[in-house]
Design a protein around this motif. Structure first.
Motif, PDB file in Angstrom:
ATOM      1  N   GLU A 280      -5.818   3.131  -2.394  1.00  0.00           N
ATOM      2  CA  GLU A 280      -4.512   3.760  -2.669  1.00  0.00           C
ATOM      3  C   GLU A 280      -4.313   4.060  -4.156  1.00  0.00           C
ATOM      4  O   GLU A 280      -3.529   4.924  -4.532  1.00  0.00           O
ATOM      5  CB  GLU A 280      -3.363   2.848  -2.183  1.00  0.00           C
ATOM      6  CG  GLU A 280      -3.295   2.664  -0.678  1.00  0.00           C
ATOM      7  CD  GLU A 280      -4.222   1.572  -0.171  1.00  0.00           C
ATOM      8  OE1 GLU A 280      -4.949   0.979  -0.989  1.00  0.00           O
ATOM      9  OE2 GLU A 280      -4.221   1.328   1.053  1.00  0.00           O
ATOM     10  N   LEU A 281      -5.005   3.319  -4.999  1.00  0.00           N
ATOM     11  CA  LEU A 281      -4.794   3.497  -6.449  1.00  0.00           C
ATOM     12  C   LEU A 281      -5.583   4.676  -7.028  1.00  0.00           C
ATOM     13  O   LEU A 281      -5.355   5.067  -8.173  1.00  0.00           O
ATOM     14  CB  LEU A 281      -5.208   2.213  -7.192  1.00  0.00           C
ATOM     15  CG  LEU A 281      -4.149   1.128  -7.337  1.00  0.00           C
ATOM     16  CD1 LEU A 281      -4.780  -0.152  -7.876  1.00  0.00           C
ATOM     17  CD2 LEU A 281      -3.021   1.592  -8.268  1.00  0.00           C
ATOM     18  N   ASP A 282      -6.490   5.219  -6.259  1.00  0.00           N
ATOM     19  CA  ASP A 282      -7.382   6.253  -6.773  1.00  0.00           C
ATOM     20  C   ASP A 282      -6.589   7.425  -7.378  1.00  0.00           C
ATOM     21  O   ASP A 282      -5.744   8.013  -6.702  1.00  0.00           O
ATOM     22  CB  ASP A 282      -8.280   6.757  -5.628  1.00  0.00           C
ATOM     23  CG  ASP A 282      -9.493   7.507  -6.158  1.00  0.00           C
ATOM     24  OD1 ASP A 282      -9.673   7.574  -7.393  1.00  0.00           O
ATOM     25  OD2 ASP A 282     -10.251   8.024  -5.335  1.00  0.00           O
TER      26      ASP A 282
ATOM     27  N   GLU B   5       0.841  -1.203   0.000  1.00  0.00           N
ATOM     28  CA  GLU B   5       0.000   0.000   0.000  1.00  0.00           C
ATOM     29  C   GLU B   5       0.879   1.259   0.000  1.00  0.00           C
ATOM     30  O   GLU B   5       0.631   2.193  -0.770  1.00  0.00           O
ATOM     31  CB  GLU B   5      -0.906   0.049   1.236  1.00  0.00           C
ATOM     32  CG  GLU B   5      -1.851  -1.111   1.385  1.00  0.00           C
ATOM     33  CD  GLU B   5      -1.292  -2.134   2.377  1.00  0.00           C
ATOM     34  OE1 GLU B   5      -0.221  -2.697   2.101  1.00  0.00           O
ATOM     35  OE2 GLU B   5      -1.943  -2.380   3.403  1.00  0.00           O
ATOM     36  N   SER B   6       1.902   1.283   0.859  1.00  0.00           N
ATOM     37  CA  SER B   6       2.749   2.484   0.907  1.00  0.00           C
ATOM     38  C   SER B   6       3.556   2.613  -0.386  1.00  0.00           C
ATOM     39  O   SER B   6       3.866   3.720  -0.823  1.00  0.00           O
ATOM     40  CB  SER B   6       3.664   2.477   2.132  1.00  0.00           C
ATOM     41  OG  SER B   6       4.531   1.377   2.085  1.00  0.00           O
TER      42      SER B   6
ATOM     43  N   VAL C 160       2.418   1.847  -3.409  1.00  0.00           N
ATOM     44  CA  VAL C 160       1.504   2.450  -4.388  1.00  0.00           C
ATOM     45  C   VAL C 160       1.332   3.942  -4.097  1.00  0.00           C
ATOM     46  O   VAL C 160       1.322   4.771  -5.016  1.00  0.00           O
ATOM     47  CB  VAL C 160       0.138   1.719  -4.373  1.00  0.00           C
ATOM     48  CG1 VAL C 160      -0.907   2.490  -5.162  1.00  0.00           C
ATOM     49  CG2 VAL C 160       0.292   0.307  -4.924  1.00  0.00           C
ATOM     50  N   LEU C 161       1.241   4.296  -2.814  1.00  0.00           N
ATOM     51  CA  LEU C 161       1.033   5.696  -2.441  1.00  0.00           C
ATOM     52  C   LEU C 161       2.256   6.570  -2.750  1.00  0.00           C
ATOM     53  O   LEU C 161       2.137   7.775  -2.896  1.00  0.00           O
ATOM     54  CB  LEU C 161       0.700   5.802  -0.942  1.00  0.00           C
ATOM     55  CG  LEU C 161      -0.710   5.370  -0.542  1.00  0.00           C
ATOM     56  CD1 LEU C 161      -0.851   5.390   0.984  1.00  0.00           C
ATOM     57  CD2 LEU C 161      -1.767   6.268  -1.188  1.00  0.00           C
TER      58      LEU C 161
ATOM     59  N   SER D 160       2.540   3.052 -10.768  1.00  0.00           N
ATOM     60  CA  SER D 160       3.134   1.806 -10.282  1.00  0.00           C
ATOM     61  C   SER D 160       3.247   0.826 -11.436  1.00  0.00           C
ATOM     62  O   SER D 160       2.304   0.650 -12.207  1.00  0.00           O
ATOM     63  CB  SER D 160       2.260   1.170  -9.202  1.00  0.00           C
ATOM     64  OG  SER D 160       2.346   1.899  -8.012  1.00  0.00           O
TER      65      SER D 160
ATOM     66  N   ARG E 111      -4.378   7.262  -9.655  1.00  0.00           N
ATOM     67  CA  ARG E 111      -3.026   6.883 -10.076  1.00  0.00           C
ATOM     68  C   ARG E 111      -3.058   6.029 -11.341  1.00  0.00           C
ATOM     69  O   ARG E 111      -4.122   5.763 -11.896  1.00  0.00           O
ATOM     70  CB  ARG E 111      -2.316   6.118  -8.949  1.00  0.00           C
ATOM     71  CG  ARG E 111      -2.117   6.974  -7.729  1.00  0.00           C
ATOM     72  CD  ARG E 111      -1.589   6.214  -6.532  1.00  0.00           C
ATOM     73  NE  ARG E 111      -1.854   7.004  -5.337  1.00  0.00           N
ATOM     74  CZ  ARG E 111      -1.088   7.992  -4.921  1.00  0.00           C
ATOM     75  NH1 ARG E 111       0.036   8.272  -5.550  1.00  0.00           N
ATOM     76  NH2 ARG E 111      -1.415   8.693  -3.853  1.00  0.00           N
TER      77      ARG E 111
ATOM     78  N   VAL F 159      -4.496  -3.727  -1.475  1.00  0.00           N
ATOM     79  CA  VAL F 159      -4.558  -2.426  -2.170  1.00  0.00           C
ATOM     80  C   VAL F 159      -5.957  -2.178  -2.717  1.00  0.00           C
ATOM     81  O   VAL F 159      -6.570  -3.065  -3.293  1.00  0.00           O
ATOM     82  CB  VAL F 159      -3.549  -2.405  -3.349  1.00  0.00           C
ATOM     83  CG1 VAL F 159      -3.699  -1.141  -4.178  1.00  0.00           C
ATOM     84  CG2 VAL F 159      -2.141  -2.562  -2.832  1.00  0.00           C
TER      85      VAL F 159
END
Ligand code: NAP
Length: 311
Positions: A102-104, A73-74, A76-77, A82, A106, A99
């Motif tokens: 977190e992808l919002d 998660e971190s 991806v953030l 990614s 991105r 996950v």
């Protein structure tokens, strides 16, 4: 959550301008290929965050300046984009299980090998998570990553491709194929089909010539010339297939059938396995039985994709 894939717009948030300068990028999966990708991104001057199930594989990259994330998660953030490259889709699902939100906003670039439907399903999942995504296929070995010899096929979000073109180009010869996320995986298998077609045909020729004591190396230049000349027919045959019109400019299927029967006979007489030429012959025989004996070789496409029609 934002949904991007159905309506591509020219506006993009949460990304840098990628004007050829440094991009923040996360690489997930540090196997042989993932490490090569991360290495190429570092070499090109990008700011790289990495995550791998087995953290020890990040050591070399961290010593070169990569930042090691402690969770997926971190990871991806940490970046607007990614890139994931793990063994297969099952591994990808396991790696990405924690996950979602977190992808919002991105971008997810998937370079894990798989089939077209898996790529489309992942794209739907990414879309629901608010991410633009690209499906990808790497047709190269790790040693060539970062050079123009590394063919990297991508499909899906054109916006994502355009924004991250410099980053993707740093990994290899990155080509965008179209908006269908499954296309890169389809091109991948179509390419494999070409590869084994050429290799198996060559091996048949090698086996025939070895019965007369001719070395494979002696045959190779002649084989390469035949392969090159045959490849030269592809644009004309492709045009026939796309038009659905198979007027023979060179030889009819009936003529080919005679040639293939000859190849089968000679192979058998010499004690060489004839399964491959018999297979070619059986497809031609089906076309002739369907009344296509006077059409060109390209008409065989209808035996491979039943439902289309020749004229
Ligand atoms: N190598 C090539 O020549 C090549 C060429 C073209 C395409 N590809 C494709 O690239 C992809 C990666 O290949 P590779 O050569 O890098 O393979 P690899 O060296 O075997 O590495 C596999 C990677 O997947 C990770 N992984 C496997 N299962 C996982 C799970 N359940 N959860 C989280 N991570 C998991 C591994 O993590 P651990 O380190 O923790 O095991 C490792 O990072 C494959 O889809 C392959 O088909 C490879």
């Amino acid at each position: 959550m934002a949904h991007h894939t159905s309506t591509e717009t020219s506006t993009e948030t949460n990304t840098d301008t990628s004007t050829g300068t440094s991009t923040d990028v996360t690489i997930i999966g540090l196997g042989l290929m993932g490490r090569a990708l991360a290495d190429a991104a570092l070499t090109a001057g990008h700011r790289v965050t990495v995550w791998n199930r087995t953290a020890a594989k990040a050591e070399g990259l961290v010593s070169r300046g990569a930042r090691l994330a402690t969770s997926v998660e971190s990871a991806v953030l940490a970046s607007p984009v990614s890139i994931v490259c793990v063994s297969d889709y099952e591994s990808l699902q396991q790696a990405f299980a924690p996950v979602s939100g977190e992808l919002d906003g991105r971008v997810l670039v998937n370079l894990t090998s798989g089939d077209p439907e898996q790529a489309r399903e992942l794209a739907r999942w990414a879309d629901q998570a608010g991410a633009r995504s690209l499906g990808g296929a790497i047709m190269a070995v790790p040693a060539t990553i970062g050079t123009a010899d590394a063919v990297i096929l991508l499909s899906g979000s054109r916006t994502a491709f355009e924004i991250y073109r410099p980053l993707l180009a740093a990994l290899g010869d990155a080509t965008f194929l179209g908006h269908d996320h499954g296309l890169s995986a389809l091109y991948d298998v179509a390419g494999l089909s070409m590869m084994w077609g050429v290799l198996n045909a060559w091996l048949q020729g090698v086996a025939l010539l070895r019965t007369a004591g001719v070395d494979a190396s002696a045959f190779a230049p002649f084989a390469a010339r035949i392969a090159h000349d045959t490849v030269g027919w592809l644009p004309g045959y492709a045009d026939q297939i796309d038009r659905g019109s198979f007027t023979p400019d060179d030889a009819t299927l009936a003529t080919h059938a005679g040639g293939i029967a000859h190849l089968v006979r000679v192979s058998e007489k010499l004690g060489v396995d004839s399964e491959l030429p018999r297979l070619f012959g059986s497809v031609v025989a089906r076309a002739i039985a369907a009344g296509q004996g006077e059409l060109s070789y390209a008409a065989l496409i209808e035996q491979l994709t039943p439902g289309s029609s020749a004229s």
